[in-house]
Design an enzyme around this catalytic site. Sequence first.
Site, PDB file in Angstrom:
ATOM      1  N   HIS A  77      48.888 -35.727  60.311  1.00 18.55           N
ATOM      2  CA  HIS A  77      48.691 -35.017  59.010  1.00 18.55           C
ATOM      3  C   HIS A  77      48.049 -35.980  58.051  1.00 18.55           C
ATOM      4  O   HIS A  77      47.483 -35.485  56.626  1.00 18.55           O
ATOM      5  CB  HIS A  77      50.116 -34.791  58.438  1.00 18.55           C
ATOM      6  CG  HIS A  77      50.877 -33.707  59.187  1.00 18.55           C
ATOM      7  ND1 HIS A  77      51.770 -33.980  60.233  1.00 18.55           N
ATOM      8  CD2 HIS A  77      50.755 -32.414  59.450  1.00 18.55           C
ATOM      9  CE1 HIS A  77      52.227 -32.872  60.819  1.00 18.55           C
ATOM     10  NE2 HIS A  77      51.588 -31.893  60.179  1.00 18.55           N
ATOM     11  N   GLU A 129      50.005 -32.674  54.959  1.00 10.96           N
ATOM     12  CA  GLU A 129      48.761 -32.866  55.138  1.00 10.96           C
ATOM     13  C   GLU A 129      48.296 -32.651  53.542  1.00 10.96           C
ATOM     14  O   GLU A 129      47.444 -33.681  52.909  1.00 10.96           O
ATOM     15  CB  GLU A 129      48.187 -31.924  55.661  1.00 10.96           C
ATOM     16  CG  GLU A 129      46.453 -32.044  55.689  1.00 10.96           C
ATOM     17  CD  GLU A 129      45.600 -30.826  56.407  1.00 10.96           C
ATOM     18  OE1 GLU A 129      44.675 -30.523  55.855  1.00 10.96           O
ATOM     19  OE2 GLU A 129      46.277 -30.490  57.310  1.00 10.96           O
ATOM     20  N   CYS A 193      39.726 -26.620  60.289  1.00 15.55           N
ATOM     21  CA  CYS A 193      39.474 -26.982  61.421  1.00 15.55           C
ATOM     22  C   CYS A 193      39.296 -25.926  62.387  1.00 15.55           C
ATOM     23  O   CYS A 193      39.949 -24.979  62.686  1.00 15.55           O
ATOM     24  CB  CYS A 193      40.728 -27.793  62.068  1.00 15.55           C
ATOM     25  SG  CYS A 193      40.386 -28.426  63.722  1.00 15.55           S
ATOM     26  N   SER A 221      57.144 -25.425  62.030  1.00 21.52           N
ATOM     27  CA  SER A 221      55.679 -25.311  62.450  1.00 21.52           C
ATOM     28  C   SER A 221      55.069 -24.312  61.581  1.00 21.52           C
ATOM     29  O   SER A 221      55.422 -22.932  61.619  1.00 21.52           O
ATOM     30  CB  SER A 221      55.198 -25.170  63.810  1.00 21.52           C
ATOM     31  OG  SER A 221      53.706 -24.905  63.935  1.00 21.52           O
ATOM     32  N   SER A 222      54.221 -24.451  60.480  1.00 16.50           N
ATOM     33  CA  SER A 222      53.679 -23.509  59.715  1.00 16.50           C
ATOM     34  C   SER A 222      52.654 -22.522  60.570  1.00 16.50           C
ATOM     35  O   SER A 222      52.630 -21.573  60.437  1.00 16.50           O
ATOM     36  CB  SER A 222      52.983 -24.072  58.285  1.00 16.50           C
ATOM     37  OG  SER A 222      53.631 -24.717  57.823  1.00 16.50           O
ATOM     38  N   ASN A 223      51.909 -23.596  61.496  1.00 17.15           N
ATOM     39  CA  ASN A 223      50.869 -23.082  62.074  1.00 17.15           C
ATOM     40  C   ASN A 223      51.695 -22.198  63.142  1.00 17.15           C
ATOM     41  O   ASN A 223      51.136 -20.648  63.419  1.00 17.15           O
ATOM     42  CB  ASN A 223      50.075 -24.029  63.004  1.00 17.15           C
ATOM     43  CG  ASN A 223      49.411 -23.620  63.929  1.00 17.15           C
ATOM     44  OD1 ASN A 223      49.533 -23.656  65.278  1.00 17.15           O
ATOM     45  ND2 ASN A 223      48.091 -22.922  63.736  1.00 17.15           N
ATOM     46  N   SER A 265      51.355 -27.180  67.754  1.00 24.96           N
ATOM     47  CA  SER A 265      52.026 -28.381  67.825  1.00 24.96           C
ATOM     48  C   SER A 265      53.010 -27.989  69.099  1.00 24.96           C
ATOM     49  O   SER A 265      54.120 -28.575  69.135  1.00 24.96           O
ATOM     50  CB  SER A 265      52.961 -28.215  66.427  1.00 24.96           C
ATOM     51  OG  SER A 265      53.554 -26.953  66.499  1.00 24.96           O
TER      52      SER A 265
END
Length: 281
Positions: A77, A129, A193, A221-223, A265
């Site tokens: 991050h 990040e 990305c 995990s936000s992703n 992740s």
Amino acid sequence: MLDLKVHIDTNSGFCFGVVYAIEMAEDILNEDGHLYCLGDIVHNDEEVKRLVNKGLKIIDHRQLKNLEGEKVLIRAHGEPPSTYELAIKNNLTLVDASCPVVLKLQNRIKNSFDKKDKIYIYGKHGHAEVEGLLGQTANEAIVFQDIAELDLENMPERITLFSQTTKNTDKFYEINRILMDRGITVQTNDTICRQVSNRDKELRIFAASYDKIVFVSGSKSSNGKALYEVCRQKNPNTHFVSHPDQIEKNWFSKGDAVGVCGATSTPMWLMEDVRNTLLRY
């Protein structure tokens, strides 16, 4: 036996930035037996446990202030300049595993700040990040998660727009269009990305190809939360798990084709454990 047909999404799993950080950590752990890491190395509890068992010690910024003469891993991050300044003061050796995409973004934001640009960052408040990006601007940049947060009537006539690297590309360009339609001159920097953003499109195809989906991700995990929603919208029979123990047999019918996928992740070994659990039903 349910005789499930189980397939793992080959596009799921760690992005290259996370792979880089974990490989770097494992090399040092194998050599030294211990290593400090500033924050969870990845937003996946199972992978963190695995590395902690090898000697990784997770610390926060408060604990960092009291640490001296040790090696400390900077995760993918990235970190703000203040972390590097503290490392010099406390004689710390920083093992910098910041993702190259994040480092490039930090440099671009720093250059814009040095030019006195009015900087806006599309990103999640408080995300590691984003904190690193804010640090490049002495915390002066405006961070927003949704355009509704912005006072469009009173914004500067000209702004420089960046994005957290893992945000949605379509949403970023929609925000850009709305700002320009309001007469704001936007210097747009697409800093998302593609390895991460392309997962969205790939998962839509994958989720639609199976009777049931098991999405594997850490709860932090936000992703993972975003990609789970992508799967669920395409296939309502999508189930979120962080560990194989959370799978329920009654989710499935005999002969179901089941797709297993995950976040950037999510380690491949964990998706394989989920697959093996399903095959035992």
